[in-house]
Scaffold this motif. Sequence first.
Motif, mmCIF file in Angstrom:
data_model
loop_
_atom_site.group_PDB
_atom_site.id
_atom_site.type_symbol
_atom_site.label_atom_id
_atom_site.label_comp_id
_atom_site.label_asym_id
_atom_site.label_seq_id
_atom_site.Cartn_x
_atom_site.Cartn_y
_atom_site.Cartn_z
ATOM 1 N N TRP A 36 -6.035 -25.074 4.104
ATOM 2 C CA TRP A 36 -5.080 -24.013 3.798
ATOM 3 C C TRP A 36 -4.600 -23.334 5.069
ATOM 4 C CZ3 TRP A 36 -2.587 -23.973 -0.475
ATOM 5 C CH2 TRP A 36 -3.184 -24.417 -1.653
ATOM 6 N N PHE A 37 -5.384 -23.412 6.134
ATOM 7 C CA PHE A 37 -4.934 -22.877 7.420
ATOM 8 C C PHE A 37 -3.635 -23.535 7.858
ATOM 9 C CE2 PHE A 37 -9.506 -21.725 8.843
ATOM 10 C CZ PHE A 37 -9.417 -20.545 8.151
ATOM 11 N N PHE A 38 -3.499 -24.837 7.571
ATOM 12 C CA PHE A 38 -2.304 -25.586 7.944
ATOM 13 C C PHE A 38 -1.208 -25.464 6.886
ATOM 14 C CE2 PHE A 38 -5.683 -27.778 10.281
ATOM 15 C CZ PHE A 38 -5.118 -27.872 11.534
ATOM 16 N N TYR A 43 -1.349 -13.372 12.066
ATOM 17 C CA TYR A 43 -2.606 -12.832 12.597
ATOM 18 C C TYR A 43 -2.618 -11.309 12.530
ATOM 19 C CZ TYR A 43 -6.492 -11.881 15.736
ATOM 20 O OH TYR A 43 -7.671 -11.408 16.267
ATOM 21 N N PHE A 44 -1.527 -10.687 12.974
ATOM 22 C CA PHE A 44 -1.446 -9.230 12.910
ATOM 23 C C PHE A 44 -1.507 -8.738 11.466
ATOM 24 C CE2 PHE A 44 1.539 -5.736 12.002
ATOM 25 C CZ PHE A 44 0.865 -4.694 12.617
ATOM 26 N N ARG A 60 -8.684 -18.425 12.100
ATOM 27 C CA ARG A 60 -7.490 -18.898 11.394
ATOM 28 C C ARG A 60 -6.293 -18.954 12.326
ATOM 29 N NH1 ARG A 60 -4.920 -16.051 5.953
ATOM 30 N NH2 ARG A 60 -3.043 -17.337 5.844
ATOM 31 N N PHE A 61 -6.142 -17.934 13.166
ATOM 32 C CA PHE A 61 -5.040 -17.934 14.123
ATOM 33 C C PHE A 61 -5.146 -19.118 15.078
ATOM 34 C CE2 PHE A 61 -3.663 -16.814 18.439
ATOM 35 C CZ PHE A 61 -2.297 -16.635 18.218
ATOM 36 N N GLN A 113 -3.857 -22.221 13.342
ATOM 37 C CA GLN A 113 -2.408 -22.195 13.193
ATOM 38 C C GLN A 113 -1.701 -22.320 14.538
ATOM 39 O OE1 GLN A 113 -1.292 -18.784 10.862
ATOM 40 N NE2 GLN A 113 -2.314 -19.532 9.024
ATOM 41 N N PHE A 114 -2.309 -21.794 15.586
ATOM 42 C CA PHE A 114 -1.736 -21.955 16.918
ATOM 43 C C PHE A 114 -1.792 -23.420 17.346
ATOM 44 C CE2 PHE A 114 -2.452 -22.000 21.589
ATOM 45 C CZ PHE A 114 -1.188 -21.568 21.979
ATOM 46 N N LEU A 115 -2.861 -24.113 16.989
ATOM 47 C CA LEU A 115 -2.953 -25.549 17.264
ATOM 48 C C LEU A 115 -1.845 -26.300 16.546
ATOM 49 C CD1 LEU A 115 -4.445 -27.990 18.459
ATOM 50 C CD2 LEU A 115 -5.931 -27.960 16.437
ATOM 51 N N LEU A 116 -1.566 -25.917 15.293
ATOM 52 C CA LEU A 116 -0.466 -26.537 14.552
ATOM 53 C C LEU A 116 0.863 -26.287 15.258
ATOM 54 C CD1 LEU A 116 0.630 -27.958 12.008
ATOM 55 C CD2 LEU A 116 0.674 -25.707 10.895
#
Length: 285
Positions: A52-54, A94-95, A134-135, A138-141
């Motif tokens: 779900w992170f992706f 993230y914020f 989680r950030f 998503q940053f890797l994505l």
Amino acid sequence: MNNQQYDWTIEPQSSLLDLKLKDTWAYRDLLWLLVRRDFVSFYKQTILGPLWFFIQPLLTTLIFTFVFGNLAGISTDGLPQPLFYMAGITAWNYFADCLTKTSTVFKDNANIFGKVYFPRLIMPLSIVVSNLVRFGVQFLLFLIVLGYYAFFTNAQFNATWAISLFPLVVILMALLGLGSGMLISAMTTKYRDLAFLVTFGVQLLMYATTVIYPLSTAIENYPDYAWLIKYNPMTPLIETFRYGFLGQGSFTWFSFGYTALVTVVVLIFGIVIFNKVEKNFVDTV
């Protein structure tokens, strides 16, 4: 003299400006246990688990590309639309997660707070750290999508020196969400209906931030409201993020310094109010 060790020490009431950072550091092991608990409990009974992170940023990017990019035709400063929106979504998520989850920390953990002592600041800090995982995914994505456009399309990106500010950008987003969330959590102990407004308010705040449009477009097309977007403390962080990795964005040291100053002020006020409310919140929650 009889040297005895005591388990309890009765001390006078602490000062309002006592941030209790020393006590918080002493309980750092509890912080990591809470981070692990949040991660495991949230995805333990899901089918796709951490995938779900992706999925969430991908679906949001596709919707933003279709609605704001294709239908509304909003400019993306010449950047590929999916990449432009994913950069904004990654930073904003993230914020927003730090803010919304911290804003209800008293209400969500009233049972724990009423039974055992530990520095209450540990709980919102654990939320910020767990959201950092989680950030990171998503940053890797975002980097994967950036690599795709760089190697398999004709898109050109001029990464700038501002990419070195990325760790500071992440820290400022975390602290801004933490401070804002603690301020709201102090108010939700007495006014429960504020908790229902937080999620809706965060969604509205996103449209006053440069997530779906660049700052240059807002200044050019909406000069009467541009100041509201420009002085939103999250706007310089998202613009710096895009400017560093994609070479497009409105970065100035003044705006970045302004955000840093606002973040420090909000964080200090948040901790002070949080520590004040946690002394007697059990009577109102």
